[in-house]
Design a protein around this motif. Structure first.
Motif, PDB file in Angstrom:
ATOM      1  N   VAL A 203       5.554  63.521 -73.861  1.00  0.00           N
ATOM      2  CA  VAL A 203       6.851  64.066 -74.039  1.00  0.00           C
ATOM      3  C   VAL A 203       6.958  65.450 -73.633  1.00  0.00           C
ATOM      4  O   VAL A 203       7.983  66.038 -73.060  1.00  0.00           O
ATOM      5  CB  VAL A 203       7.136  63.767 -75.500  1.00  0.00           C
ATOM      6  CG1 VAL A 203       8.477  64.523 -75.946  1.00  0.00           C
ATOM      7  CG2 VAL A 203       7.262  62.436 -76.151  1.00  0.00           C
ATOM      8  N   ALA A 204       6.000  66.403 -73.859  1.00  0.00           N
ATOM      9  CA  ALA A 204       6.062  67.700 -73.464  1.00  0.00           C
ATOM     10  C   ALA A 204       5.851  67.966 -71.957  1.00  0.00           C
ATOM     11  O   ALA A 204       6.737  68.739 -71.642  1.00  0.00           O
ATOM     12  CB  ALA A 204       4.557  68.381 -74.006  1.00  0.00           C
ATOM     13  N   ALA A 205       5.356  67.153 -71.447  1.00  0.00           N
ATOM     14  CA  ALA A 205       5.462  67.227 -69.807  1.00  0.00           C
ATOM     15  C   ALA A 205       6.760  66.987 -69.239  1.00  0.00           C
ATOM     16  O   ALA A 205       7.151  67.622 -68.248  1.00  0.00           O
ATOM     17  CB  ALA A 205       4.363  66.276 -69.362  1.00  0.00           C
ATOM     18  N   ILE A 206       7.357  65.889 -69.473  1.00  0.00           N
ATOM     19  CA  ILE A 206       8.624  65.592 -69.394  1.00  0.00           C
ATOM     20  C   ILE A 206       9.646  66.811 -69.640  1.00  0.00           C
ATOM     21  O   ILE A 206      10.632  67.267 -68.596  1.00  0.00           O
ATOM     22  CB  ILE A 206       9.160  64.401 -69.943  1.00  0.00           C
ATOM     23  CG1 ILE A 206       8.366  62.984 -69.371  1.00  0.00           C
ATOM     24  CG2 ILE A 206      10.627  64.203 -69.733  1.00  0.00           C
ATOM     25  CD1 ILE A 206       8.849  61.782 -70.321  1.00  0.00           C
ATOM     26  N   LEU A 207       9.718  67.418 -70.848  1.00  0.00           N
ATOM     27  CA  LEU A 207      10.482  68.511 -71.333  1.00  0.00           C
ATOM     28  C   LEU A 207      10.014  69.753 -70.353  1.00  0.00           C
ATOM     29  O   LEU A 207      10.944  70.425 -69.883  1.00  0.00           O
ATOM     30  CB  LEU A 207      10.391  68.826 -72.729  1.00  0.00           C
ATOM     31  CG  LEU A 207      10.625  67.806 -73.652  1.00  0.00           C
ATOM     32  CD1 LEU A 207      10.297  68.144 -75.233  1.00  0.00           C
ATOM     33  CD2 LEU A 207      12.271  67.820 -73.589  1.00  0.00           C
ATOM     34  N   VAL A 208       8.746  69.914 -70.130  1.00  0.00           N
ATOM     35  CA  VAL A 208       8.295  71.175 -69.117  1.00  0.00           C
ATOM     36  C   VAL A 208       9.038  70.781 -67.828  1.00  0.00           C
ATOM     37  O   VAL A 208       9.513  72.122 -67.245  1.00  0.00           O
ATOM     38  CB  VAL A 208       6.982  71.252 -69.219  1.00  0.00           C
ATOM     39  CG1 VAL A 208       6.383  72.240 -68.041  1.00  0.00           C
ATOM     40  CG2 VAL A 208       6.469  71.735 -70.405  1.00  0.00           C
ATOM     41  N   ALA A 209       8.837  69.727 -67.260  1.00  0.00           N
ATOM     42  CA  ALA A 209       9.478  69.427 -65.994  1.00  0.00           C
ATOM     43  C   ALA A 209      11.065  69.541 -65.922  1.00  0.00           C
ATOM     44  O   ALA A 209      11.649  70.187 -65.138  1.00  0.00           O
ATOM     45  CB  ALA A 209       9.310  67.868 -65.603  1.00  0.00           C
ATOM     46  N   LEU A 210      11.716  69.341 -67.100  1.00  0.00           N
ATOM     47  CA  LEU A 210      13.182  69.695 -67.109  1.00  0.00           C
ATOM     48  C   LEU A 210      13.362  71.061 -67.228  1.00  0.00           C
ATOM     49  O   LEU A 210      14.477  71.467 -66.775  1.00  0.00           O
ATOM     50  CB  LEU A 210      13.611  68.843 -68.273  1.00  0.00           C
ATOM     51  CG  LEU A 210      13.924  67.467 -68.493  1.00  0.00           C
ATOM     52  CD1 LEU A 210      14.212  66.930 -69.563  1.00  0.00           C
ATOM     53  CD2 LEU A 210      15.044  67.051 -67.306  1.00  0.00           C
ATOM     54  N   MET A 211      12.473  71.852 -68.027  1.00  0.00           N
ATOM     55  CA  MET A 211      12.560  73.204 -68.223  1.00  0.00           C
ATOM     56  C   MET A 211      12.517  74.055 -66.948  1.00  0.00           C
ATOM     57  O   MET A 211      13.249  74.935 -66.558  1.00  0.00           O
ATOM     58  CB  MET A 211      11.564  73.738 -69.208  1.00  0.00           C
ATOM     59  CG  MET A 211      11.685  75.316 -69.538  1.00  0.00           C
ATOM     60  SD  MET A 211      10.607  75.769 -70.837  1.00  0.00           S
ATOM     61  CE  MET A 211       8.991  75.249 -69.963  1.00  0.00           C
ATOM     62  N   ILE A 212      11.352  73.492 -66.106  1.00  0.00           N
ATOM     63  CA  ILE A 212      11.453  74.116 -64.657  1.00  0.00           C
ATOM     64  C   ILE A 212      12.431  73.908 -63.600  1.00  0.00           C
ATOM     65  O   ILE A 212      13.226  74.855 -63.079  1.00  0.00           O
ATOM     66  CB  ILE A 212       9.924  73.726 -64.043  1.00  0.00           C
ATOM     67  CG1 ILE A 212       8.829  74.049 -64.779  1.00  0.00           C
ATOM     68  CG2 ILE A 212      10.030  74.073 -62.446  1.00  0.00           C
ATOM     69  CD1 ILE A 212       7.695  73.330 -64.334  1.00  0.00           C
ATOM     70  N   THR A 213      13.233  72.453 -63.952  1.00  0.00           N
ATOM     71  CA  THR A 213      14.103  72.280 -62.917  1.00  0.00           C
ATOM     72  C   THR A 213      15.283  72.999 -63.539  1.00  0.00           C
ATOM     73  O   THR A 213      16.285  73.522 -62.402  1.00  0.00           O
ATOM     74  CB  THR A 213      14.197  70.688 -63.053  1.00  0.00           C
ATOM     75  OG1 THR A 213      13.018  69.932 -62.646  1.00  0.00           O
ATOM     76  CG2 THR A 213      15.481  70.208 -62.141  1.00  0.00           C
ATOM     77  N   THR A 214      15.550  72.957 -64.572  1.00  0.00           N
ATOM     78  CA  THR A 214      16.743  73.603 -65.002  1.00  0.00           C
ATOM     79  C   THR A 214      16.744  75.153 -64.879  1.00  0.00           C
ATOM     80  O   THR A 214      17.848  75.865 -64.374  1.00  0.00           O
ATOM     81  CB  THR A 214      17.137  73.231 -66.360  1.00  0.00           C
ATOM     82  OG1 THR A 214      16.220  73.551 -67.188  1.00  0.00           O
ATOM     83  CG2 THR A 214      17.731  71.970 -66.710  1.00  0.00           C
TER      84      THR A 214
END
Length: 359
Positions: free
Chosen positions: A180-191
């Protein structure tokens, strides 16, 4: 900072109370949506409060772009005299009513909110005393509910870097938390990247080397920072960051269409393409490509000549016929026998009589 922590807690608890009265008590999709939505609406509350300042920020940026030609004139005029240049620049700011600090004000105002939420979520951990639970306006029941709150079965107070002992205290699975944290971090970097890219794509790369370096840092450096620091943020903080970036994208889209960059700003910039490089003219064909290109042009010329004759019913007379013959001769590479433009016509009878007299 205690006042900031208290304010953040009160806003977050207010929205939790609102959503707790609407949504069911049990988890849906292994998620306590009351707490997740409390964080999301904390972001929305902050952005609504800061929206007038955000509009002023965009107007200030547009004004700074509009006076760039005057800034360059002052730099050329007072080259080598920094003291006089600074005085003239400050005078220009006063005349144009431009405040360069306004462009960074919304970001600075959001930093205390981010730090406050980070502190509050790190404060939410099991084993706290009753006094610790009731800090910043929390009740004991609210404190324990927040500690146990989850997003897809990953506690919002957990981090990607949480140790096995920390996860054991909150009864969490290390694998679930990391996914869950890795997916959210990926979304954070992308946005974060898309937020900067949206602005540069609309305004273009600045021609000034220092300004372009700042643009590149904002485009690539900030996402890299989120990659390295996101592993240490609680999941609740990453939810805040992703939500904040999504709202920023929507606000920028609206503002960039409502207040487009001035023409003076876009004329001195290069488009967002290949790292900001200007478009290069296509090279002319050479070798076999040149032969094919020439053959194609010759075929087109012959087709145009035949089309002109067909349009006149197959009868080419006068200057039209001469022009068609000249075109066909030029297309076939043979020398043209048609008279040059402006040449006097030759009388064959007169020429023959002169020849007999001379004979």
């Amino acid at each position: 900072m205690a006042g900031i922590y208290w304010l953040i807690s009160k806003v977050m608890l207010f929205w939790h109370t609102v959503w707790d009265s609407i949504l069911p008590d049990h988890r849906v999709l292994s998620t306590n949506w009351q707490w997740v939505l409390a964080i999301v609406f904390l972001v929305i509350t902050v952005r609504v409060v800061l929206f007038p300042i955000f509009v002023k920020q965009i107007k200030s940026q547009r004004a700074m772009q509009a006076i760039q030609p005057k800034m360059k004139e002052l730099q050329e005029k007072h080259k080598g005299d920094r003291e006089t240049l600074q005085k003239e620049v400050m005078k220009l700011y006063q005349e144009e009513k431009v405040n360069p600090l306004m462009g960074c004000l919304p970001m600075f105002l959001q930093i205390p909110v981010f730090i406050g939420l980070l502190h509050v979520l790190r404060h939410l951990r099991p084993g706290m005393s009753d006094h610790g639970m009731q800090l910043y306006g929390w009740s004991k029941a609210e404190f324990l509910s927040a500690v146990d709150a989850r997003l897809f079965d990953a506690p919002i107070v957990a981090k990607f870097s949480s140790s096995a002992a920390e996860l054991l205290e909150i009864n969490a699975s290390s694998t679930t938390v990391k996914i869950v944290a890795a997916i959210l971090v990926a979304l954070m970097i992308t946005t974060t990247y898309l937020t900067q890219r949206q602005m540069i794509k609309k305004t273009g790369w600045n021609t000034d080397p220092q300004q372009r370096m700042i643009q590149k840092f904002m485009l690539y450096g900030i996402p890299f920072f989120t990659l390295t620091s996101g592993w240490y943020f609680p999941i609740g903080v990453i939810i805040y960051w992703v939500t904040n970036n999504a709202i920023t994208l929507a606000q920028q889209y609206w503002v960039l269409h409502k207040y487009p960059p001035p023409a003076s700003a876009t004329t001195n910039t290069t488009p967002f393409k290949s790292g900001g490089s200007a478009k290069v003219a296509e090279p002319k064909p050479s070798g076999l490509a040149a032969l094919f290109s020439r053959a194609k042009e010759d075929a087109a010329q012959r087709a145009n000549g035949k089309g002109a004759v067909k349009a006149t019913g197959g009868k080419a007379t006068g200057a039209k016929a001469t022009g068609a013959q000249a075109t066909d001769s030029a297309a076939n590479g043979a020398p043209s026998r048609a008279p040059r433009p402006g040449a006097k016509p030759i009388n064959p009878k007169k020429g023959g009589a002169a020849k007999r007299q001379s004979g």
